[in-house]
Scaffold this motif. Structure first.
Motif, PDB file in Angstrom:
ATOM      1  N   LEU A 124       3.301  51.244  32.034  1.00 37.81           N
ATOM      2  CA  LEU A 124       3.611  50.034  31.255  1.00 37.81           C
ATOM      3  C   LEU A 124       5.075  50.081  30.809  1.00 37.81           C
ATOM      4  O   LEU A 124       5.474  50.965  30.043  1.00 37.81           O
ATOM      5  N   VAL A 132       3.365  44.247  28.096  1.00 34.86           N
ATOM      6  CA  VAL A 132       1.989  44.621  27.766  1.00 34.86           C
ATOM      7  C   VAL A 132       2.014  46.063  27.283  1.00 34.86           C
ATOM      8  O   VAL A 132       2.770  46.887  27.809  1.00 34.86           O
ATOM      9  N   PHE A 133       1.202  46.350  26.293  1.00 34.53           N
ATOM     10  CA  PHE A 133       1.245  47.653  25.630  1.00 34.53           C
ATOM     11  C   PHE A 133      -0.125  48.309  25.681  1.00 34.53           C
ATOM     12  O   PHE A 133      -1.143  47.619  25.686  1.00 34.53           O
ATOM     13  N   VAL A 134      -0.128  49.641  25.712  1.00 36.84           N
ATOM     14  CA  VAL A 134      -1.381  50.379  25.908  1.00 36.84           C
ATOM     15  C   VAL A 134      -2.379  50.087  24.799  1.00 36.84           C
ATOM     16  O   VAL A 134      -3.595  50.150  25.014  1.00 36.84           O
ATOM     17  N   ASN A 135      -1.886  49.729  23.614  1.00 39.33           N
ATOM     18  CA  ASN A 135      -2.800  49.462  22.500  1.00 39.33           C
ATOM     19  C   ASN A 135      -3.270  48.017  22.444  1.00 39.33           C
ATOM     20  O   ASN A 135      -4.022  47.667  21.553  1.00 39.33           O
ATOM     21  N   GLN A 136      -2.854  47.201  23.405  1.00 37.90           N
ATOM     22  CA  GLN A 136      -3.331  45.821  23.436  1.00 37.90           C
ATOM     23  C   GLN A 136      -4.473  45.671  24.435  1.00 37.90           C
ATOM     24  O   GLN A 136      -4.428  46.244  25.529  1.00 37.90           O
TER      25      GLN A 136
END
Lengths: 557, 557
Positions: free
Chosen positions: B509, B513-517
């Motif tokens: 990523l 877009v983010f890993v926590n989304q």
């Protein structure tokens, strides 16, 4: 001969989609003919099946499983036939290790490949229906026709039904997608995502002594199709039908280039071996059919696994009135006789108003209903050939003991009698015991007395009967209840009681369908809402928790 | 104004079927715009929403629920705003009794009626997004934009997603069928069968303090749609968003001629009240988001209920190599800053090889990666207005304590700093704490340290990083993992590790877009295979066990 899972999916795709259509409409449907007809199954099928089973007698039943430590022979035929089949005893850790080793490749072939392999196993089982029927008959004491139908095609129906639910749930998950989120005037965010269906882990399917295929195939195929290796642990007295099933599954797996240890047989000669296996951290689901004691032990102790349990219950029928008295009695008499009441769906308590019932034959007192039902049983069993064919033999010595002791629990309306079997002189055949008791005698009728033991329970009136039926189901469980009434408001009240208690209802059965019969693809067997079962054959809940979806995502242009 | 459930179904049918299409394809889709645009939500929506929330301050929040014994006000705003909203304290037995009384009529309107009512509730919630956003912001400490998006439209997405799964599962059950079984030359056996969808019983949805709507709506709508009354028990510090939600649901229910007690708010002033409620025999499902201690207590003690639990985890990211070093650091920095790491999906452990990583900027040593990530965070937070908008405020004093204590657990690469909030001078705003430690220091990083606390963990190499990631997920759980690598075999190895451990993977990523989304209708939130969660938002397993099918059958000509 070798074939790929994809080829097997293509071969069986039409039947599988028809099965999916069937579970969504739940009308009559089956791909497995229930008539043991030579035209369908082959002119020599009956003889071949018998010979195949007899060829196992007194021999080692080789399965080629890992971790074998010895052999065991525990089966005792209710028909008095010497079986002496020796099954491989395998170390549970070895079976689990082999199952886990087989799992990744089983995952990777995907839902289609797994469904294709499962369909092929079912087709092979169907072709071997006579062999399985003989094995079921000789180990369980079922009559021949029931052993063929319930042990063969109907069990295959239940297996395919579970597979259809599993396939339907898995195909609703897309393998991949492109996610494209608009960003106003900027270029969209765009990601490729993959969704992998992953089994939960090793599945354990624990069979019962009376229906070793019918109650085993739903869990077996639901678990296997959703990506899990399956260890089948049969009842110690009904191993042969399970062993034949496991051998067929292993053959199909090997032919498809897969690890046969995806399906293994666990035959144990130590009592605690099943408990150790059931509580193993690798075991993630358990399908169990059997008694409350071990079932509750599993639920309380096998906390690492999802447990699907079918346990004891007190099935009951409310008789409030009828417009077809004779047919009602005939229907109930057959229900009580079929396999000597050794079905998990057989009626144990028949609730009749103390003031009697209105019928097309005039008013009948409580005592008349009792006597007339006894007479209907007598009439049905008058021909010894019919009697032995329908009653079968008593599966367990415990059931013989229960019959003997049950006379204490009420007034004997009809005694259980020993019947000689023309073909099997050592068979233990017993006719139904019918007892009369009062609703207040709860100790008598309000626990499961498995076998040909039923009570005509005297209740205050129809409303009290419905209330009692509901309480029995809520507190002690039931797989089936019935009602006879000519009054819509009574039927409505009974219907609403079954919604609250969670049990399947049969209304005014007077023809060729019986309260203890449950048709695959149409009737839900068990509701999963009362103490008799925490799951149903089959619904989406029976399969949805057996797999998970693991996703990955990355940006694409 | 009055409207029938059937009319509501007709009104919303198109959107519901589009949602079903979305869960089967899982691309981008939403009916609830995430931009707080006056053109969409109304020119005065922002102001109206704020005023509506402020109008609750220091007052009684009337819900008209049964069994009220008093009022309570427990909320303390992380922004330092005085709330003082007083909520009705109701007797748990009264809420359960009212829920049970409301249930039969809710069952009888059927899946369509229930889906229609749920859709209308969601639409009303959407229209009130600004009000809910203000309530979420002030109670949780989220920044305004996150409070609007995650607390409003994204939470509504998750509610609708669960509703779509529920609707999809229920509409697969036919209401009735005609079963017609051929009997050779005789007339067929013919039966009419009805299949009634019945909820399992009272549902309890226990919310968390950080995402009081996003983590509550899935369970709320899954349970309600499948026929169950729902008691919402919010976190004691985030009641207002739940109370507004419950009030809206009750309004819609009443307008549709239904009992508003199908949805109630449980605000308790006694500590053991929730435990008593959770173990009540009438409670058949519990959705829980929160800590391991109470979550495990529920799983161990609320044995009468199906528990869907989202618990703690140790989310982690493996950095093996990258072809976009700056973008990777920027992406990770945003992840660590967003809501000060107070998301259940925020990365806690960043696994970096001791020998450093290859990048498009040349080889970077382990220490350089640590320092560069710290610098990326500093850069991102350089503008105080951006910093406070993204960080929000620290929700709990416990988190402040954890930040203070965490410095013991590694070498401080970047200290957490207190940041002044221009608008809310009493707000507790903290920047992320970044620590360095060795893989052997498991006590440091291998338990959840909720809040803006992360570790750059030094591992032997890429393979060791993947193995460590898998072990962390298996033993301590995770909702998200990520990997950065330019090598397909590394990505494949990480992918297979996530299949075994059961966790969602984000790969390389570097963009928006983010890993926590986690996007509703597309990303599965939680897998249900590792200790961080035993269920997912949403899949068929999330809904299938919330209802049962009760059948009845009778002969027809």
């Amino acid at each position: 001969m070798s074939v790929t899972p994809a080829q097997l999916f293509d071969k069986h795709h039409g039947t599988l989609e028809a099965a999916v259509q069937a579970i969504h409409t739940r009308g009559y449907w089956t791909p497995y003919p229930e008539m043991p007809s030579p035209k369908i199954y082959g002119e020599t099928a009956q003889d071949d099946g018998r010979k195949a089973v007899e060829a196992c007698f007194g021999r080692e039943f080789e399965l080629g499983q890992p971790g074998q430590t010895g052999w065991m022979a525990t089966e005792r035929s209710p028909y008095g036939v010497e079986l002496g089949v020796r099954y491989p005893v395998c170390d549970a850790e070895a079976l689990i290790a082999a199952a886990q080793a087989a799992m990744p490749a089983w995952q990777r072939i995907g839902a289609q490949g797994r469904a294709g392999v499962c369909m092929e196993i079912l087709e092979r089982l169907n072709k071997r229906s006579f062999e399985i029927a003989h094995a079921v008959m000789l180990t369980t004491g079922q009559g021949w026709m029931m052993a063929f139908q319930a042990g063969g095609p109907h069990a295959q129906d239940r297996g395919l039904e579970a597979l259809a639910y599993a396939w339907d749930a898995m195909k609703a998950v897309p393998a991949e997608t492109v996610w494209e989120k608009p960003q106003g005037k900027n270029p969209p965010l765009k990601m490729q995502k993959h969704f992998e269906i992953v089994g939960r882990g090793v599945a354990l399917v624990i069979g019962c002594g009376t229906f070793p295929t019918w109650n085993t195939y739903p869990g077996l195929f639901a678990a296997l199709a959703t990506g899990n290796p399956v260890i089948v642990k049969p009842h110690g007295n009904a191993i042969l039908p399970a062993a034949i099933t496991v051998r067929i599954a292993r053959e199909v797996l090997a032919e498809a280039g897969l690890d046969p240890n995806l399906v293994t047989l666990a035959a144990f000669d130590k009592r605690d071996a099943t408990q150790k296996l059931a509580t193993h951290p690798a075991v993630k689901s358990i399908d169990f059919t059997g008694g409350n004691t071990f079932g509750q032990w599993l639920i309380d102790n096998a906390r690492q696994a999802q447990v699907y349990a079918e346990l004891a219950g007190v099935n009951n029928v409310v008789i409030e009135s009828t417009d077809n008295y004779k047919a009602m009695l005939r229907n109930l008499a057959f229900t009580l006789c079929l396999y000597s009441g050794q079905m998990c769906t057989t009626t144990q308590a028949i609730l009749v108003p103390a003031g009697g019932i209105d019928t097309d034959q005039g008013h009948k007192s409580y005592d008349e209903v009792c006597a007339d039902l006894a007479a209907a049983i007598d009439k049905f069993l008058a021909d010894p050939a019919v009697a032995t064919a329908v009653l079968g033999a008593i599966q367990s010595p415990d059931t013989l003991t229960r019959i003997a002791e049950a006379v204490e629990y009420g007034r004997v309306v009809r005694p259980s009698t020993k019947i000689e079997h023309a073909e099997f002189p050592r068979a233990e055949v017993r006719s139904p015991l019918l007892l009369a008791c009062d609703a207040a005698d709860e100790k008598s009728y309000m626990e499961e007395r498995f076998g040909p033991i039923s009570f005509v329970v005297r209740v205050a009136d129809g409303a009290a009967a419905i209330a009692l039926s509901e309480r029995i189901v809520r507190e002690h469980g039931a797989l089936t209840v019935g009602v006879y009434s000519t009054k819509p408001d009574v039927i409505d009240a009974m219907t609403e009681a079954t919604w609250r208690a969670g049990v399947a209802l049969s209304i005014n059965l007077t023809g060729g369908v019986f309260v203890n019969q449950s048709a695959g693809f149409s009737d839900y067997h068990g509701v999963g809402m009362n103490p008799a079962a925490n799951a149903s054959y089959s619904d989406s809940a029976f399969v949805a928790n057996r797999f998970r979806v693991v996703q990955r995502r990355y940006h694409i242009d």
